[in-house]
Design a protein around this motif. Structure first.
Motif, PDB file in Angstrom:
ATOM      1  N   LEU A  73      28.466  39.588  74.601  1.00 34.10           N
ATOM      2  CA  LEU A  73      30.147  39.575  74.903  1.00 34.10           C
ATOM      3  C   LEU A  73      31.259  40.706  75.740  1.00 34.10           C
ATOM      4  O   LEU A  73      31.586  41.177  75.856  1.00 34.10           O
ATOM      5  CB  LEU A  73      30.832  38.182  74.848  1.00 34.10           C
ATOM      6  CG  LEU A  73      29.966  36.872  75.723  1.00 34.10           C
ATOM      7  CD1 LEU A  73      30.954  35.783  74.768  1.00 34.10           C
ATOM      8  CD2 LEU A  73      30.154  36.837  76.954  1.00 34.10           C
ATOM      9  N   TYR A  78      30.515  44.290  78.353  1.00 27.69           N
ATOM     10  CA  TYR A  78      31.420  45.121  78.685  1.00 27.69           C
ATOM     11  C   TYR A  78      31.229  46.604  78.531  1.00 27.69           C
ATOM     12  O   TYR A  78      31.715  46.647  80.136  1.00 27.69           O
ATOM     13  CB  TYR A  78      32.509  44.188  77.216  1.00 27.69           C
ATOM     14  CG  TYR A  78      33.512  45.401  76.873  1.00 27.69           C
ATOM     15  CD1 TYR A  78      34.564  45.394  77.773  1.00 27.69           C
ATOM     16  CD2 TYR A  78      33.539  45.685  75.488  1.00 27.69           C
ATOM     17  CE1 TYR A  78      35.510  46.573  77.629  1.00 27.69           C
ATOM     18  CE2 TYR A  78      34.631  46.817  75.314  1.00 27.69           C
ATOM     19  CZ  TYR A  78      35.720  47.077  76.168  1.00 27.69           C
ATOM     20  OH  TYR A  78      36.603  47.932  75.766  1.00 27.69           O
ATOM     21  N   PHE A 104      42.560  38.626  81.264  1.00 28.13           N
ATOM     22  CA  PHE A 104      41.413  37.892  80.916  1.00 28.13           C
ATOM     23  C   PHE A 104      41.156  36.768  79.684  1.00 28.13           C
ATOM     24  O   PHE A 104      40.728  35.124  79.607  1.00 28.13           O
ATOM     25  CB  PHE A 104      39.876  38.721  81.331  1.00 28.13           C
ATOM     26  CG  PHE A 104      39.654  38.799  83.292  1.00 28.13           C
ATOM     27  CD1 PHE A 104      39.812  37.766  83.758  1.00 28.13           C
ATOM     28  CD2 PHE A 104      40.008  39.953  83.330  1.00 28.13           C
ATOM     29  CE1 PHE A 104      39.519  37.819  84.851  1.00 28.13           C
ATOM     30  CE2 PHE A 104      39.721  40.367  85.266  1.00 28.13           C
ATOM     31  CZ  PHE A 104      39.836  39.501  85.854  1.00 28.13           C
ATOM     32  N   SER A 105      41.603  37.472  78.541  1.00 30.67           N
ATOM     33  CA  SER A 105      41.955  37.286  77.250  1.00 30.67           C
ATOM     34  C   SER A 105      42.570  35.775  77.960  1.00 30.67           C
ATOM     35  O   SER A 105      42.330  34.908  76.774  1.00 30.67           O
ATOM     36  CB  SER A 105      42.190  38.233  76.139  1.00 30.67           C
ATOM     37  OG  SER A 105      41.235  39.175  76.277  1.00 30.67           O
ATOM     38  N   CYS A 108      40.974  33.425  79.695  1.00 24.14           N
ATOM     39  CA  CYS A 108      39.481  32.582  78.624  1.00 24.14           C
ATOM     40  C   CYS A 108      40.179  31.683  77.518  1.00 24.14           C
ATOM     41  O   CYS A 108      39.548  30.828  77.316  1.00 24.14           O
ATOM     42  CB  CYS A 108      38.921  33.777  78.452  1.00 24.14           C
ATOM     43  SG  CYS A 108      37.814  34.497  79.270  1.00 24.14           S
ATOM     44  N   LEU A 112      39.306  27.618  77.222  1.00 23.14           N
ATOM     45  CA  LEU A 112      38.434  27.257  76.758  1.00 23.14           C
ATOM     46  C   LEU A 112      38.961  27.166  74.907  1.00 23.14           C
ATOM     47  O   LEU A 112      38.500  26.678  74.330  1.00 23.14           O
ATOM     48  CB  LEU A 112      37.206  28.575  76.389  1.00 23.14           C
ATOM     49  CG  LEU A 112      36.852  29.097  77.055  1.00 23.14           C
ATOM     50  CD1 LEU A 112      36.051  30.094  76.670  1.00 23.14           C
ATOM     51  CD2 LEU A 112      35.899  28.492  78.025  1.00 23.14           C
ATOM     52  N   LEU A 160      36.562  40.610  82.133  1.00 24.62           N
ATOM     53  CA  LEU A 160      36.360  39.104  81.532  1.00 24.62           C
ATOM     54  C   LEU A 160      35.308  39.449  79.897  1.00 24.62           C
ATOM     55  O   LEU A 160      35.743  37.709  79.906  1.00 24.62           O
ATOM     56  CB  LEU A 160      35.649  39.238  83.366  1.00 24.62           C
ATOM     57  CG  LEU A 160      35.459  36.910  83.037  1.00 24.62           C
ATOM     58  CD1 LEU A 160      36.764  36.125  82.793  1.00 24.62           C
ATOM     59  CD2 LEU A 160      34.502  36.888  83.779  1.00 24.62           C
ATOM     60  N   SER A 161      34.137  39.956  80.773  1.00 23.75           N
ATOM     61  CA  SER A 161      33.388  39.757  79.401  1.00 23.75           C
ATOM     62  C   SER A 161      33.773  39.676  78.430  1.00 23.75           C
ATOM     63  O   SER A 161      33.693  38.932  77.020  1.00 23.75           O
ATOM     64  CB  SER A 161      31.999  40.878  79.526  1.00 23.75           C
ATOM     65  OG  SER A 161      31.376  40.504  78.326  1.00 23.75           O
ATOM     66  N   CYS A 164      36.428  36.625  77.818  1.00 22.96           N
ATOM     67  CA  CYS A 164      35.525  35.335  76.633  1.00 22.96           C
ATOM     68  C   CYS A 164      35.462  35.488  75.778  1.00 22.96           C
ATOM     69  O   CYS A 164      35.496  34.351  74.629  1.00 22.96           O
ATOM     70  CB  CYS A 164      34.455  35.765  77.499  1.00 22.96           C
ATOM     71  SG  CYS A 164      34.846  35.023  79.602  1.00 22.96           S
ATOM     72  N   SER A 165      34.646  37.253  74.717  1.00 23.08           N
ATOM     73  CA  SER A 165      34.617  37.394  73.698  1.00 23.08           C
ATOM     74  C   SER A 165      35.661  37.305  72.901  1.00 23.08           C
ATOM     75  O   SER A 165      35.754  36.696  71.703  1.00 23.08           O
ATOM     76  CB  SER A 165      34.185  38.869  73.587  1.00 23.08           C
ATOM     77  OG  SER A 165      35.072  39.526  73.736  1.00 23.08           O
ATOM     78  N   ALA A 167      37.965  34.654  72.798  1.00 17.16           N
ATOM     79  CA  ALA A 167      37.925  33.271  72.973  1.00 17.16           C
ATOM     80  C   ALA A 167      37.129  32.845  71.727  1.00 17.16           C
ATOM     81  O   ALA A 167      37.120  31.747  71.551  1.00 17.16           O
ATOM     82  CB  ALA A 167      37.845  32.573  74.568  1.00 17.16           C
ATOM     83  N   TYR A 168      35.371  33.117  72.136  1.00 13.28           N
ATOM     84  CA  TYR A 168      34.542  32.809  71.879  1.00 13.28           C
ATOM     85  C   TYR A 168      34.599  33.249  69.840  1.00 13.28           C
ATOM     86  O   TYR A 168      34.242  32.212  68.945  1.00 13.28           O
ATOM     87  CB  TYR A 168      33.536  33.856  72.129  1.00 13.28           C
ATOM     88  CG  TYR A 168      31.853  33.026  71.565  1.00 13.28           C
ATOM     89  CD1 TYR A 168      31.473  32.248  71.827  1.00 13.28           C
ATOM     90  CD2 TYR A 168      31.624  33.146  70.285  1.00 13.28           C
ATOM     91  CE1 TYR A 168      30.392  30.577  71.717  1.00 13.28           C
ATOM     92  CE2 TYR A 168      30.511  32.903  69.415  1.00 13.28           C
ATOM     93  CZ  TYR A 168      29.945  31.789  70.054  1.00 13.28           C
ATOM     94  OH  TYR A 168      28.773  32.169  70.077  1.00 13.28           O
TER      95      TYR A 168
END
Length: 179
Positions: A73, A78, A104-105, A108, A112, A160-161, A164-165, A167-168
């Motif tokens: 991610l 990315y 996007f962060s 996400c 999430l 977006l990638s 998402c990272s 949030a992950y």
């Protein structure tokens, strides 16, 4: 001069030149090669530092699945999407579109993470941010006269990638005992 202004100027120069260098590199090497070289030249000094400070522990291997997800991610997908997008767009447009990462962060984190709830002002700010991305991309222009839509989509996918990272990492890595 205020040190904050100097810091922001240097950060803007470093961040902006990144897209210029990717654009120049894309003439000679593929996006996959750009990703490989970026990862390699980032990994080597980090490995040396981690070994020198003894930050790596064998017990960290139990978190390998999380490290793999984060490497996909926050690095591989990315970097690849940004290298591909930078090859198809003007470096200035690619740099501006990379500003969508915080947008996007935010989305996400909202989607999430249970404890992240947006306020009305935050949503208004997000809408303004996405309107700005839309204005930069201007997909309503005819093909050949506007910004390359495929390049824009690659930049959005990269943003977006990495969004998402974050949030992950917050959900799965923040509480771990890692240096």
């Amino acid at each position: 001069m205020n040190p904050a202004y100097l810091a922001f100027t240097l950060l803007g120069f470093i961040w902006g030149s990144n897209f210029l260098f990717m654009k120049l590199a894309s003439v000679w090497i593929s996006p996959a090669q750009i990703v490989f070289l970026r990862v390699l030249f980032g990994f080597i000094p980090l490995l040396v530092f981690a070994l020198a400070t003894r930050a790596l522990k064998w017990r960290h291997l139990r978190h390998a699945p999380h490290f793999i997800v984060m490497s996909l991610l926050a690095t591989t997908a990315y970097y690849y999407a940004f290298a591909k997008g930078a090859a198809l767009l003007l470096s200035s447009v690619a740099g501006m579109l990379s500003g969508a990462i915080p947008l996007f962060s935010f989305i996400c984190a909202w989607a999430l993470l249970r404890d992240e709830r947006p306020s009305g002002r935050m949503i208004a700010g997000m809408l303004c941010g996405f309107l700005g991305v839309l204005l930069i991309a201007h997909p309503w222009t005819s093909a050949g006269t506007g910004v390359n839509l495929a390049g824009v989509l690659y930049m959005v996918a990269g943003s977006l990638s990495v969004g998402c990272s974050f949030a992950y990492a917050r959900r799965f890595l923040t509480g771990l005992d890692l240096s």
